[in-house]
Design an enzyme around this catalytic site. Structure first.
Site, PDB file in Angstrom:
ATOM      1  N   GLU A  38      42.192  39.805  36.664  1.00  0.00           N
ATOM      2  CA  GLU A  38      42.905  39.646  38.026  1.00  0.00           C
ATOM      3  C   GLU A  38      43.226  38.340  38.377  1.00  0.00           C
ATOM      4  O   GLU A  38      44.137  38.102  39.140  1.00  0.00           O
ATOM      5  CB  GLU A  38      41.991  40.262  39.122  1.00  0.00           C
ATOM      6  CG  GLU A  38      41.828  41.636  39.012  1.00  0.00           C
ATOM      7  CD  GLU A  38      42.985  42.537  39.172  1.00  0.00           C
ATOM      8  OE1 GLU A  38      44.238  42.041  39.588  1.00  0.00           O
ATOM      9  OE2 GLU A  38      43.048  43.698  38.982  1.00  0.00           O
ATOM     10  N   GLU A  81      24.228  45.331  24.208  1.00  0.00           N
ATOM     11  CA  GLU A  81      23.545  44.496  24.938  1.00  0.00           C
ATOM     12  C   GLU A  81      22.047  43.921  24.715  1.00  0.00           C
ATOM     13  O   GLU A  81      21.646  42.774  25.154  1.00  0.00           O
ATOM     14  CB  GLU A  81      23.312  45.521  26.391  1.00  0.00           C
ATOM     15  CG  GLU A  81      22.185  46.570  26.050  1.00  0.00           C
ATOM     16  CD  GLU A  81      21.850  47.165  27.434  1.00  0.00           C
ATOM     17  OE1 GLU A  81      21.045  47.006  28.008  1.00  0.00           O
ATOM     18  OE2 GLU A  81      22.886  47.773  28.163  1.00  0.00           O
TER      19      GLU A  81
END
Length: 305
Positions: A89, A120
Site C-alpha cells: 500500500e 514458518e
C-alpha cells in the site's frame, strides 16, 4: 517433539482456551457476532498501551530511512500477509519506490494465498530471503509473529541485527523470544481468541493497526504528507487522479483552472503542484526547492523566495 511444542503453546496467551465460549456454536448468529465484535473492540486499547514503544521504533525507523534505508517486514502466515499488505500500500499512498518498503512472507509470494507447509519453521528461509536483499545498516527489519516464537521471524530479526540493521519485533504475547531478539520489542497482548488459537482474529487486527501506525507515521516524518494530506500519492488511475486534484485544492484553495495548469506543469506531482501555487514559483523552481528540502513541503515553502 510434539509434547514440547504443546507445552510451549500452553504458555501462550494467544493460544489459551476459554471455557466460557465452549458452546458458542449453539448460540444465535447475532449473539456470536456481538461476542466477536466485543472482542475486537478491546484491540485498540491493547495497542494504546504500547504506543510509547511504537513511537520510539518509528523515530528510529524514520532516521534510517532518511539516510536511504529500506523498511522490511518479515513474517509467516497471517503475520507475513499483514506485512506484505502494508508494504504494497505504500507506493500508491506515499509514492515510495516498491523496493523501499518490502514485505517478506515465509514460503515466498505463493504463501499469500496458499499455506506453504513448514516455511514458518525454517530460519534458513529467513536468512536466504534477507541475504537476497543485501541488507545495510540503514535498513530496518520488522519481524512479525502473533506467538512471538515463529522461527522465520526470529531468525529474520537476528540476521538483520548481526548486519547492523535496525530491528523491531512485533508480537502478541508478553516476554516473547521475538521481542527479546530485537532492539525494539513491541508486544501487544490482546488475550485469548474467540476461536482458540485463531490468531488471524484479534492478533491479526492488532498487527494491522501497529503496521498502519509504523508505515504512516514514518512517512509523515519523511515529509510524505502536508498536514493530513497525502501529497506524495501516485495517481495511477482515475480515482487517484481525481484525488490528486482534490488534495491540491484543499491545500491551496486555488481555482480549478490554476490547479489543472499546475498539475500539468509538474507532470501530475501533487506536492510540486502545491508548491507552484502557494509559493508562486515555476515547476522547475518547485522541483529544486523540494530536492533541497529533502522532499519536505513545509521546509520548501519556508525556503521559497
Amino acid at each position: 517433539m510434539y509434547a514440547e511444542l504443546r507445552a510451549q503453546l500452553d504458555t501462550l496467551t494467544t493460544e489459551a482456551f476459554r471455557p466460557e465460549l465452549a458452546e458458542i456454536d449453539r448460540q444465535s448468529t447475532l449473539d456470536i457476532a456481538r461476542a466477536m465484535n466485543a472482542e475486537d473492540a478491546t484491540v485498540p486499547a491493547a495497542v494504546a498501551e504500547r504506543l510509547p514503544e511504537i513511537a520510539a521504533a518509528i523515530d528510529a525507523i524514520a532516521a534510517r530511512m532518511a539516510r536511504g534505508g529500506r523498511l522490511v517486514y518479515a513474517g509467516a502466515g497471517t503475520a507475513g500477509r499483514m506485512g506484505v499488505l502494508d508494504a504494497s500500500e505504500c507506493p500508491p499512498t506515499f509514492n515510495t519506490d516498491p523496493a523501499q518498503v518490502i514485505g517478506l512472507i515465509a514460503g515466498g509470494p505463493s504463501a499469500m494465498v496458499k499455506a506453504v507447509e513448514g516455511a514458518e519453521d525454517s530460519p534458513e528461509l529467513a536468512a536466504a530471503d534477507l541475504t537476497a536483499l543485501g541488507l545495510t545498516e540503514a535498513d530496518t527489519v520488522i519481524g512479525i509473529s502473533a506467538s512471538g516464537r515463529t522461527p522465520y521471524a526470529i531468525r529474520a530479526v537476528a540476521f538483520a541485527r548481526d548486519r547492523g540493521a535496525l530491528t523491531v519485533g512485533l508480537s502478541c504475547n508478553a516476554d516473547s523470544a521475538l521481542a527479546a531478539a530485537a532492539e525494539h520489542g513491541i508486544e501487544v497482548v490482546v488475550g485469548p481468541e474467540l476461536l482458540t488459537g485463531s490468531t488471524r482474529l484479534k492478533a491479526g487486527t492488532a498487527q494491522k493497526l501497529v503496521l498502519n501506525l509504523i508505515s504512516t507515521l514514518t512517512m509523515i516524518r519523511l515529509g510524505k504528507t502536508y498536514g493530513n494530506l497525502m501529497v506524495d500519492l501516485r495517481a495511477s488511475n482515475e480515482k487517484l487522479r481525481a484525488r490528486s486534484r482534490r488534495i491540491v485544492a484543499l491545500a491551496t484553495d486555488a481555482p480549478d483552472q490554476e490547479i489543472e495548469a499546475a498539475l500539468t506543469a509538474t507532470g501530475g506531482e501533487v506536492k510540486q503542484a502545491i508548491l507552484v501555487l502557494l509559493a508562486r514559483v515555476d515547476a522547475a523552481t518547485a522541483a529544486r526547492l523540494l530536492t533541497e528540502s529533502e522532499g519536505h513541503l513545509r521546509a520548501a515553502l519556508t525556503a521559497a523566495p
